[in-house]
Design a protein around this motif. Structure first.
Motif, short mmCIF file in Angstrom:
data_model
loop_
_atom_site.label_atom_id
_atom_site.label_comp_id
_atom_site.label_asym_id
_atom_site.label_seq_id
_atom_site.Cartn_x
_atom_site.Cartn_y
_atom_site.Cartn_z
N GLU A 39 3.24 7.32 1.20
CA GLU A 39 4.17 6.91 1.98
C GLU A 39 4.53 7.55 3.14
O GLU A 39 4.46 9.09 3.01
N MET A 40 4.74 6.82 4.23
CA MET A 40 4.87 7.72 5.58
C MET A 40 6.32 7.03 6.10
O MET A 40 6.36 6.02 6.15
N SER A 41 7.08 8.18 6.56
CA SER A 41 8.26 8.00 7.14
C SER A 41 8.56 8.69 8.34
O SER A 41 8.03 10.07 8.39
N GLY B 187 10.76 4.77 11.28
CA GLY B 187 10.17 3.54 10.59
C GLY B 187 9.85 4.22 9.28
O GLY B 187 9.95 5.50 8.86
N LYS B 188 9.09 3.56 8.37
CA LYS B 188 8.86 3.79 6.94
C LYS B 188 7.79 3.04 6.54
O LYS B 188 7.97 1.65 6.60
N ARG B 189 6.76 3.42 5.97
CA ARG B 189 5.68 2.59 5.48
C ARG B 189 5.08 3.06 3.88
O ARG B 189 5.21 4.22 3.76
N TRP B 190 4.72 2.18 3.27
CA TRP B 190 4.25 2.53 1.87
C TRP B 190 2.84 1.70 1.68
O TRP B 190 2.93 0.51 1.57
N LEU B 191 1.90 2.41 1.30
CA LEU B 191 0.55 1.89 0.95
C LEU B 191 0.16 2.14 -0.48
O LEU B 191 0.06 3.38 -0.83
N ASN B 192 -0.21 1.26 -1.35
CA ASN B 192 -0.65 1.42 -2.78
C ASN B 192 -2.34 0.90 -2.70
O ASN B 192 -2.54 0.24 -2.09
N GLY B 193 -2.93 1.95 -3.45
CA GLY B 193 -4.24 1.62 -3.79
C GLY B 193 -4.26 0.39 -4.31
O GLY B 193 -3.35 -0.21 -4.95
N LYS B 194 -5.49 -0.13 -4.41
CA LYS B 194 -5.94 -1.49 -5.00
C LYS B 194 -6.49 -1.42 -6.56
O LYS B 194 -6.27 -2.09 -7.25
N TYR B 195 -6.72 -0.07 -6.94
CA TYR B 195 -7.36 0.08 -8.27
C TYR B 195 -6.74 1.14 -8.92
O TYR B 195 -6.44 2.12 -8.26
N THR C 260 -4.06 0.22 17.73
CA THR C 260 -2.97 0.75 16.92
C THR C 260 -3.62 1.89 16.23
O THR C 260 -4.65 2.27 15.75
N TYR C 261 -2.54 2.54 15.60
CA TYR C 261 -2.78 3.77 14.44
C TYR C 261 -2.92 3.02 13.23
O TYR C 261 -1.94 2.32 12.80
N GLN C 262 -3.84 3.30 12.52
CA GLN C 262 -3.99 2.81 11.15
C GLN C 262 -4.19 3.87 10.13
O GLN C 262 -4.83 4.89 10.52
N LEU C 263 -3.63 3.69 9.01
CA LEU C 263 -4.07 4.62 7.70
C LEU C 263 -4.78 3.91 6.91
O LEU C 263 -4.54 2.82 6.33
N MET C 264 -5.80 4.80 6.43
CA MET C 264 -6.91 4.24 5.60
C MET C 264 -6.93 4.96 4.34
O MET C 264 -7.07 6.09 4.43
N ARG D 145 -6.97 0.10 0.67
CA ARG D 145 -6.21 -0.76 1.58
C ARG D 145 -6.19 0.23 2.76
O ARG D 145 -6.24 1.52 2.92
N SER D 146 -5.52 -0.67 3.94
CA SER D 146 -5.17 0.33 5.14
C SER D 146 -3.67 -0.73 5.69
O SER D 146 -3.72 -1.58 5.22
N PHE D 147 -3.02 0.13 6.54
CA PHE D 147 -1.87 -0.46 7.31
C PHE D 147 -2.05 0.19 8.64
O PHE D 147 -2.34 1.18 8.68
N ALA D 148 -1.38 -0.64 9.45
CA ALA D 148 -1.00 -0.33 10.88
C ALA D 148 0.49 0.43 10.88
O ALA D 148 1.43 -0.03 10.11
N ILE D 149 0.61 1.39 11.77
CA ILE D 149 1.87 2.54 11.72
C ILE D 149 2.16 2.39 13.19
O ILE D 149 1.66 3.17 14.19
N LYS D 150 3.10 1.43 13.52
CA LYS D 150 3.72 1.53 14.76
C LYS D 150 4.49 2.55 15.09
O LYS D 150 4.89 2.75 16.43
#
Length: 448
Positions: free
Chosen positions: A184-186, A190-198, A218-222, A231-236
């Protein structure tokens, strides 16, 4: 004479201070005296107060307990105390007070600096501060091993928290109710939540790798677990200048919700991503014990210079210039390579090659469109298995090859990975950065 007395007094004060740092005394027992024991008896002296008697014991390295009688001002020191659970042989004695020395809890030393490197095991507990960071770098890597036990599925639990002092914002890594690693990054906006897949296994060590890189603009968290891409997501909203004055907790700060899982971490590393590497000859980066059939690779590359071709089209250095390659070959063998990424200076294209065995007749090759020199390209490659093995390639966010069937996928062992060309000197210059790689689950859906 006075000078000698002062020196003795200062030395004694220093000794007492040292003893008090390392030890404390348990709650005194009133009207109790230790039964006479010639084995434990150390020394008897006069002391005007209880405090002086305790100081005598503190200053004496062999003293572990003491009895004091106020009226007679007698202070008796003993060589050792009793362990927890032992029966203390006391006698009732009016006016006597018994003191027992205990080892004080060691004050935790909090490390500081812009990187973290802790090899020891750390039990995650609320409020446990393990490091202080002056700032978060623009791009960074975090890795550690974690051991989960006693998981209760009614809430999620924290492993690590990077908490901003006095401002809104944090980066928290934990285990969710359903046993997925989460990030979880805030920040301020802004705030983003990334869950693992397994799901993470219990009662065994699990490796976790988290990368924050600038990729495709873009900045990406992996997130990786046991070297498998999750998983990964972009952090604007990522703004490194905002993330400063950070306290790192093994769990999270006090007065937060209670964790319902016992977690232990070790081999904790946090550091700024290295600057781009520029090279013109082969550089071996490391050895991978097992390279799976399904894998993920991404990196940023810029071709800075290449040697001109002769008028007749020949080039004694060869037309291929290696960028990066994963192979189990040596310098005198062609080897199995999954994959090789190279630059073709005649076509001005990037070549992606997968060799399935030690001969050059079992391979597949794909090419990019012509590229520009001195221009950065963000490249991502993924090979996944379902009913068939598929290859996907992205350049600067665009999927240039989609679900290309791979016929020669194999597992390889003791795979070396290199920048550059292995078999001959190379007269081109390449800048590469943000290299990330790992295995892929066979069930991963690339269209997610």
């Amino acid at each position: 004479m006075w000078k000698i007395i002062c020196i003795i007094s200062l030395s004694f004060a220093k000794l007492v201070s040292t003893q008090f740092v390392n030890f404390k005394f348990a709650k005194p027992l009133k009207n109790k005296r230790l039964a006479p024991n010639t084995t434990l008896f150390l020394h008897q002296d006069q002391a005007k107060t209880h405090g002086q008697c305790v100081i005598h014991c503190s200053a004496h390295t062999e003293c572990w307990s003491a009895n004091y009688h106020q009226n007679s001002q007698v202070c008796i020191l003993y060589r050792e105390s009793f362990r927890d659970g032992d029966v203390r042989e006391f006698v009732e004695a009016d006016g006597w007070v018994y003191y027992e020395k205990k080892e004080a809890e060691q004050t935790q030393i909090v490390s500081k600096g812009d990187a973290i490197n802790k090899t020891e095991e750390i039990i995650c507990e609320q409020g446990k501060v393990i490091h202080e960071l002056p700032y978060m770098p623009e791009q960074w890597k975090l890795s550690f091993k974690v051991y989960f036990s006693n998981h209760q599925p009614n809430s999620h639990s924290s492993i690590l928290t990077f908490d901003l002092i006095g401002r809104r914002g944090k980066i928290e890594i934990g285990l969710s109710q359903r046993r997925f690693i989460f990030v979880e990054m805030s920040g301020e906006i802004g705030k983003r939540w990334l869950n693992g897949k397994y799901k993470a296994p219990l009662n065994k060590w699990v490796s976790v790798d988290i990368n924050l890189v600038r990729f495709n603009g873009t900045y990406q968290l992996m997130l990786f677990m046991n070297q498998i891409y999750q998983r990964s997501f972009a952090i604007k909203f990522w703004e490194p200048t905002y993330f400063k004055d950070i306290t790192v907790y093994a769990s999270k700060k006090l007065n937060a919700w209670k964790s319902n899982v016992v977690s232990t971490i070790k081999e904790l590393l946090f550091y700024r991503t290295k600057e781009p590497v520029t090279y013109n000859n082969a550089i071996q980066l490391g050895v991978i014990p097992r390279w799976p059939k399904s894998w993920h690779i991404q990196f940023s590359v810029k071709i800075l210079y290449h040697r001109k071709i002769m008028n007749d089209g020949r080039d004694d250095g060869g037309k291929w210039h290696g960028i990066i390659q994963f192979c189990n070959s040596t310098l005198d063998q062609y080897g199995c390579r999954q994959p090789v990424v190279a630059y073709n200076q005649i076509e001005g294209k990037i070549e992606f090659t997968l060799y399935g065995n030690s001969t050059s007749d079992n391979f597949m090759q794909l090419w990019s469109d012509p590229i520009e020199l001195n221009t950065t390209y963000d490249i991502k490659m993924q090979v996944t298995q379902r009913s068939r093995t598929r290859l996907n390639i992205w350049m600067n966010g665009d999927r240039v090859y989609k679900n290309v069937e791979v016929l020669n996928a194999e597992e390889f062992y003791n795979v070396r990975y290199y920048y550059g060309t292995l078999w001959r000197p190379d007269n081109h210059s390449v800048e590469i950065s943000n290299l990330i790689f790992g295995g892929m689950s066979q069930s991963l859906n690339l269209d997610d």
